[in-house]
Design a protein around this motif. Structure first.
Motif, mmCIF file in Angstrom:
data_model
loop_
_atom_site.group_PDB
_atom_site.id
_atom_site.type_symbol
_atom_site.label_atom_id
_atom_site.label_comp_id
_atom_site.label_asym_id
_atom_site.label_seq_id
_atom_site.Cartn_x
_atom_site.Cartn_y
_atom_site.Cartn_z
ATOM 1 N N SER A 142 -24.793 20.426 27.700
ATOM 2 C CA SER A 142 -25.011 19.631 28.916
ATOM 3 C C SER A 142 -24.640 18.176 28.691
ATOM 4 N N THR A 143 -24.980 17.638 27.522
ATOM 5 C CA THR A 143 -24.670 16.245 27.216
ATOM 6 C C THR A 143 -23.164 16.013 27.188
ATOM 7 N N LEU A 144 -22.430 17.008 26.704
ATOM 8 C CA LEU A 144 -20.972 16.871 26.607
ATOM 9 C C LEU A 144 -20.270 17.135 27.935
ATOM 10 N N ASP A 145 -20.981 17.670 28.900
ATOM 11 C CA ASP A 145 -20.356 18.008 30.178
ATOM 12 C C ASP A 145 -19.746 16.762 30.824
ATOM 13 N N GLY A 146 -18.482 16.871 31.202
ATOM 14 C CA GLY A 146 -17.790 15.748 31.821
ATOM 15 C C GLY A 146 -17.168 14.785 30.832
ATOM 16 N N HIS A 147 -17.350 15.035 29.547
ATOM 17 C CA HIS A 147 -16.783 14.179 28.507
ATOM 18 C C HIS A 147 -15.753 14.961 27.700
ATOM 19 N N ARG A 148 -14.976 14.231 26.983
ATOM 20 C CA ARG A 148 -13.953 14.844 26.120
ATOM 21 C C ARG A 148 -14.230 14.438 24.691
ATOM 22 N N VAL A 149 -14.827 15.369 23.943
ATOM 23 C CA VAL A 149 -15.292 15.110 22.576
ATOM 24 C C VAL A 149 -14.734 16.190 21.658
ATOM 25 N N LEU A 150 -14.344 15.778 20.474
ATOM 26 C CA LEU A 150 -13.887 16.704 19.439
ATOM 27 C C LEU A 150 -14.985 16.882 18.403
ATOM 28 N N ALA A 151 -15.321 18.132 18.082
ATOM 29 C CA ALA A 151 -16.291 18.429 17.028
ATOM 30 C C ALA A 151 -15.545 19.036 15.836
ATOM 31 N N LEU A 152 -15.592 18.338 14.707
ATOM 32 C CA LEU A 152 -14.984 18.858 13.481
ATOM 33 C C LEU A 152 -16.095 19.504 12.653
ATOM 34 N N LEU A 153 -16.065 20.828 12.582
ATOM 35 C CA LEU A 153 -17.082 21.613 11.882
ATOM 36 C C LEU A 153 -16.478 22.062 10.557
ATOM 37 N N ASP A 154 -16.774 21.323 9.520
ATOM 38 C CA ASP A 154 -16.108 21.487 8.234
ATOM 39 C C ASP A 154 -16.886 22.435 7.329
ATOM 40 N N ASN A 155 -16.120 23.279 6.603
ATOM 41 C CA ASN A 155 -16.700 24.097 5.542
ATOM 42 C C ASN A 155 -17.742 25.070 6.077
ATOM 43 N N ALA A 156 -17.378 25.810 7.114
ATOM 44 C CA ALA A 156 -18.309 26.758 7.734
ATOM 45 C C ALA A 156 -18.395 28.038 6.916
ATOM 46 N N ARG A 157 -19.577 28.675 6.964
ATOM 47 C CA ARG A 157 -19.757 29.945 6.266
ATOM 48 C C ARG A 157 -19.166 31.092 7.070
ATOM 49 N N ASP A 158 -19.521 31.163 8.355
ATOM 50 C CA ASP A 158 -19.067 32.274 9.185
ATOM 51 C C ASP A 158 -19.162 31.890 10.652
ATOM 52 N N ALA A 159 -18.745 32.825 11.518
ATOM 53 C CA ALA A 159 -18.726 32.554 12.951
ATOM 54 C C ALA A 159 -20.130 32.347 13.496
ATOM 55 N N GLN A 211 -22.590 30.868 12.197
ATOM 56 C CA GLN A 211 -23.061 29.508 11.943
ATOM 57 C C GLN A 211 -22.486 28.505 12.938
ATOM 58 N N VAL A 212 -21.248 28.734 13.392
ATOM 59 C CA VAL A 212 -20.605 27.719 14.234
ATOM 60 C C VAL A 212 -20.780 27.962 15.727
ATOM 61 N N ARG A 213 -21.125 29.176 16.139
ATOM 62 C CA ARG A 213 -21.204 29.453 17.582
ATOM 63 C C ARG A 213 -22.121 28.481 18.326
ATOM 64 N N PRO A 214 -23.333 28.188 17.806
ATOM 65 C CA PRO A 214 -24.186 27.254 18.559
ATOM 66 C C PRO A 214 -23.629 25.834 18.606
ATOM 67 N N LEU A 215 -22.657 25.525 17.733
ATOM 68 C CA LEU A 215 -22.148 24.160 17.628
ATOM 69 C C LEU A 215 -20.887 23.937 18.442
ATOM 70 N N LEU A 216 -20.404 24.975 19.109
ATOM 71 C CA LEU A 216 -19.206 24.822 19.923
ATOM 72 C C LEU A 216 -19.541 24.076 21.211
ATOM 73 N N PRO A 217 -18.733 23.086 21.590
ATOM 74 C CA PRO A 217 -19.032 22.300 22.794
ATOM 75 C C PRO A 217 -19.169 23.146 24.052
ATOM 76 N N GLY A 218 -18.306 24.146 24.213
ATOM 77 C CA GLY A 218 -18.417 25.022 25.369
ATOM 78 C C GLY A 218 -18.093 24.366 26.691
ATOM 79 N N THR A 219 -17.445 23.207 26.637
ATOM 80 C CA THR A 219 -17.224 22.416 27.844
ATOM 81 C C THR A 219 -15.742 22.128 28.002
ATOM 82 N N ALA A 220 -15.238 22.238 29.214
ATOM 83 C CA ALA A 220 -13.832 21.940 29.477
ATOM 84 C C ALA A 220 -13.517 20.519 29.038
ATOM 85 N N GLY A 221 -12.380 20.353 28.365
ATOM 86 C CA GLY A 221 -11.965 19.034 27.899
ATOM 87 C C GLY A 221 -12.402 18.725 26.494
ATOM 88 N N CYS A 222 -13.336 19.526 25.933
ATOM 89 C CA CYS A 222 -13.776 19.334 24.549
ATOM 90 C C CYS A 222 -13.051 20.324 23.637
#
Length: 976
Positions: free
Chosen positions: A387-404, A406-417
């Motif tokens: 919700s916070t990212l909604d309407g914004h354009r932000v890049l999230a660099l998720l480095d050194n992930a173990r598996d999918a 771990q990263v699913r909750p960290l995906l922006p999920g918002t258009a433009g991100c």
């Protein structure tokens, strides 16, 4: 501008000068001609549509020393450019004794850059710093290396300096805006590199001091001033400029106004509560190569401008440079994400991974959410994050992930991100992710990285050793950095010293340590996460010496069903500990293989288990190669004399499938034979060499085959195994013969016969006798050749080996030819053909038809000879035997010469020579002699003489009797 930057109005043509001078029509690059022609194009483009007189253009292109025909050259260049422009030729106008190029807005990259810079200045004056910064970044992105690259002349040089200076000024403006927008931490890295490249540029020093100070590095900021003052005094004898001195005083006084401007947070987003994060780590100053990966990832991230969420996942082994690449790409893509960039190290390779719950808390704080407003549950935090990212354009660099997961909750999920992920595991289960497998560097990229760290001077002095070092590092970026850092810190070491240290495989991982960096520790993290079955497979598969391994062979090593083995091996691929070289083929990185073997030898795999795994692999290769041999040579009794195997090999539907397997597995098969040349696997290693004889005759693997035969022969001698020694010596003799080294070949074949008789082994007795006949023929020892051929015929008849008897008959036919018994030569060769025709269309039938064709040529029955040789050539091609294919071309050339058709003879001789390196220097000399005769027949006597001179030189080098014939050809009378 490579293809599509900037908007074009009014014309299809586009031009670039901020790099190489190029012209484009749509996506098609046009050929703009020689450097001087491109210099004219550049001079006109840089005048902004104004007319340049002929004298001005002459001065621009040639300066004070123009050629006499300078004006005429200008006209020629202009005419050629119009032809290049085709339907848009009118853009190049002739007027007032000069020329002008008039193009639409945006058709020149420089015009586009100037327009963007002007718009940036307007935005800056109106207070819109983010817009100004992004516009300048777009302008800088239009550069493609050095302006007017490759062009000479005074005008080009002046403009190159001007444009380079302007670019540097734009960079300074963009960096200044970065600091105003609170981008100080990430600006430090770029400013450090720029001040090193431009040490006397005080504005860059000033920006660096401010960036350091705002990053909490006051002492460093003051040290920059001290360094600058000393450098200016030493080089120019002046003090720093007033602005730099004033900044130093303000830093000393901790001037509150030097802090991040309070307006920055308001500039960073459209909502008052939104904070623009800038968390990317600094990109490395010596980042090198990876252009294709950068383009691929950058294009993917750029799709966010189309208002979709982009997710890219970069996978690869530890140390391959995933994080370095991702950080570099993220920095380059910042303009697409004006609302900020988030970064986290998820510690996926370690024993304790980052908890998504805690990571989301940190992200929310970075986005301006108060601690009291951050919910407790993971799902609620993920929802608030999106919700916070909604309407914004932000890049999230998720480095050194173990598996999918771990990263699913960290995906922006918002258009433009967008999310950019790195992991050792391939995230095949991450929905809609663009997967990128990062491989090691190319040799050129690796050497470039090594040079940047060590220095050009040291590398250029020992370039070969430098290449040896990066090759020993397996072109792995982490290993290269460690090796280069060790060398850079040891001024007394030469590159050859380091190369020698890394050349010892047993010590290589130990040598690749520097400070807190170690290649082995990086691999340890991935290995520690494996399940027991995965770890066992990882260790076992590394034992085989081949460059890679097929799924079928790997299943044998693991002693598993193929389907189960594939599932297990693919899990190692997903963990980036194995690479899938091709469908159903796998390989280790060189350093990973060393690590895996080290683990296998550390009490984790008993010696007997390791030995059993390699013995299974040897049985698999031997049984399968024997199947190929039997298909290629039906009826040949060699397969009956091979050591029995405990495992069956593969079976093949047809001849082509069998050969496909043999040549695909060539390197692995030969490596297995060499690795197995000891103990109770020695005889099977020698037999594997026997079953794979096509690898020697094909020519492609001849040198490797010879080396393995030498190794097995020496091992058999040391072990006192007469059977293995006799067979290995014969195949070594065969390899020497194919290379034209007759003296060595005859010695090995002679011993092979003696040892074979002592071991009562018919394999080397018959085959080595045939080989001695072939050698004696080549050396014109005709009585010896006949005796050896007759001995071989007797041995084969005693063994009931009809196909090999046919081979010996064909060689006896050659002896009869050389002793002018032409009729009997034809008859004996015909007997050989009859034997093989009863067995079908095989490689040996081609050998027999070849022998018959040679005999028929000598009998002046050239039409029949051409028929036999043409059919032999077709079979040699089908059997993938370039050595014999070349020899058939040679014999066809001789047959065409005999029938007075020198043009066709020359064609076949040239086709044989095109198979360069096949058959050694002696064979090349024979071909050159034949070609010379054909060339003489078509009136090219000078070229013919050149062929013969080269042939004579080659014959003299190897001491062959054919030299006398070539000397006769080179007599004045013969040449005339």
């Amino acid at each position: 501008m490579a293809g599509g930057k900037g908007q074009v109005q009014g014309h299809q043509l586009r031009f670039t000068v901020l790099g190489p001078v190029r012209a484009w029509r749509g996506e098609q690059q046009l050929a703009t001609g020689a450097p001087q022609q491109r210099a004219l194009l550049a001079a006109l483009l840089l005048r902004g549509g104004r007319t340049a007189t002929a004298p001005e253009l002459v001065d621009a292109l040639w300066g004070e020393d123009p050629p006499d025909a300078a004006i005429a050259a200008l006209r020629t260049y202009a005419s050629r450019l119009r032809k290049v422009f085709g339907p848009d030729s009118q853009v190049l106008a002739s007027e007032s004794g000069g020329y002008a190029i008039r193009i639409g807005m945006g058709a020149l990259d420089l015009d586009a850059a100037e327009h963007l810079a002007a718009e940036a200045e307007k935005a800056q004056h109106s207070g819109d710093r983010p817009k100004a910064r992004n516009l300048i970044a777009q302008a800088l992105n239009l550069w493609d290396g050095e302006p007017l690259a490759g062009l000479q002349g005074p005008y080009a040089e002046t403009q190159r300096i001007r444009l380079s200076e302007w670019r540097l000024s734009l960079i300074e403006t963009r960096l200044s805006l970065d600091l105003e927008l609170g981008h100080h931490a990430e600006a430090v890295s770029e400013l450090t590199a720029l001040t090193a490249a431009h040490p006397l540029r005080e504005r860059l020093r000033e920006l660096l001091m401010l960036a350091l100070y705002r990053s909490g590095r006051q002492a460093e900021a003051l040290a920059v001033y001290a360094d600058t003052r000393r450098l200016l005094a030493e080089d120019l004898g002046v003090d720093p400029c007033p602005e730099l001195s004033e900044l130093q005083q303000r830093i000393l006084q901790a001037d509150a106004e030097l802090a991040v401007p309070t307006t920055a947070s308001a500039d960073l987003g459209t909502r008052a509560a939104f904070v623009r994060p800038a968390q990317l780590p600094a990109t490395v100053a010596d980042f090198t190569g990876r252009a294709a990966f950068i383009d691929e990832l950058s294009d993917q991230l750029a799709t966010t401008e189309g208002h979709v969420m982009a997710v890219s996942a970069v996978a690869g082994i530890g140390g391959v440079g995933k994080t370095t690449l991702a950080v570099h790409v993220a920095h380059a893509a910042r303009r697409h994400f004006p609302d900020g960039q988030l970064y986290v190290d998820l510690q996926g390779a370690g024993p304790v991974v980052a908890d998504p719950h805690a990571v989301l808390g940190a992200f929310l704080r970075a986005l301006g959410i108060m601690d009291s407003a951050i919910p407790d549950s993971l799902d609620e935090r993920a929802a608030l994050y999106r919700s916070t990212l909604d309407g914004h354009r932000v890049l999230a660099l998720l480095d050194n992930a173990r598996d999918a997961a771990q990263v699913r909750p960290l995906l922006p999920g918002t258009a433009g991100c967008a999310a950019l992920i790195t992991s050792r595991n391939r995230m095949v289960d991450l929905e809609s992710a663009h997967l990128v497998d990062l491989d090691v560097m190319s040799p050129e990229e690796a050497l470039d990285l090594f040079t940047r760290i060590v220095g050009e001077e040291r590398v250029s002095a020992e370039r070969d050793s430098a290449m040896d070092v990066v090759a020993a590092c397996g072109f792995l970026p982490l290993a290269i950095r460690i090796a280069a850092s060790r060398l850079a810190s040891r001024r007394t070491w030469t590159l050859s010293v380091l190369a020698r240290k890394l050349g010892d495989e047993r010590r290589r991982l130990v040598e690749l340590r520097a400070g807190d960096l170690a290649v082995e520790a990086t691999f340890e993290l991935g290995y520690g996460q494996l399940e027991p079955a995965q770890a066992r497979a990882f260790r076992l598969l590394a034992l085989a010496d081949g460059p890679d391994i097929s799924l079928a062979a790997a299943a044998v090593v693991l002693d598993m069903d193929v389907d189960d083995a594939e599932e297990l091996i693919e899990s190692l691929v997903d963990a980036s500990l194995l690479e899938s070289a091709a469908p159903s083929r796998y390989r280790y990185h060189d350093l990973v293989r060393l690590y895996a073997r080290d683990r296998a030898e550390r009490d984790e795999l008993p010696p007997e288990e390791r030995g059993a795994a390699l013995a299974r692999l040897l049985d698999f290769y031997l049984a399968t190669a024997a199947q190929v041999y039997a298909i290629e040579r039906p009826g040949d009794r060699l397969v009956d004399h091979l050591a029995p195997t405990k495992r069956p090999g593969l079976t093949f539907a047809d001849h082509d499938a069998a050969l496909d397997w043999l040549f695909t597995e060539a390197d692995c098969l030969l490596a297995c034979a060499q690795q197995s040349a000891h103990g109770d696997t020695l005889r099977r290693a020698a037999d594997l060499l026997a079953a794979a004889t096509d690898l020697a005759e094909s020519g492609a693997n001849a040198r490797r085959y010879e080396a393995v035969a030498q190794h097995i022969s020496e091992a058999a001698q040391q072990a006192g195994d007469l059977q293995a020694e006799g067979r290995a010596r014969f195949f070594l003799a065969k390899a020497f013969t194919l290379a034209g080294r007759y003296a060595q070949a005859d010695e090995e074949a002679k011993v092979a016969v003696v040892v074979g008789m002592a071991a009562e082994d018919p394999v080397p007795v018959g085959r080595a006798s045939v080989q001695r006949a072939i050698i004696a023929l080549g050396q014109k020892r005709l009585a010896d050749a006949e005796a050896h051929a007759l001995r071989a015929i007797d041995a084969y008849r005693a063994d009931g080996d009809r196909p090999c008897e046919g081979s010996a008959l064909c060689n006896l036919s050659r002896v009869h030819l050389e002793t002018n018994r032409i009729a009997s030569a034809v008859e004996i060769a015909r007997q050989g053909v009859d034997i093989y025709e009863s067995l079908g269309r095989t490689l040996r039938l081609a050998n027999a038809k070849y022998a018959l064709g040679v005999a028929l040529t000598r009998a002046a029955r050239t039409t029949e000879a051409l028929d036999q040789l043409t059919e032999a050539l077709a079979i040699f091609r089908e059997s993938r035997q370039p050595l014999w294919e070349g020899m058939a071309h040679q014999r066809l050339a001789e047959a065409y010469l005999a029938s007075k058709r020198p043009a066709q003879a020359a064609s076949h001789a040239e086709q044989a020579l095109a198979l360069r390196g096949i058959g050694g220097e002696w064979r090349r000399a024979i071909l050159l002699t034949v070609l010379g005769k054909a060339l003489m027949g078509i009136g090219q006597s000078g070229r013919a003489e050149a062929c013969w001179r080269e042939a004579l030189s080659l014959h003299e080098q190897v001491g062959m009797p054919e030299a006398d014939e070539v000397r006769r050809l080179l007599t004045p009378a013969a040449v005339a």
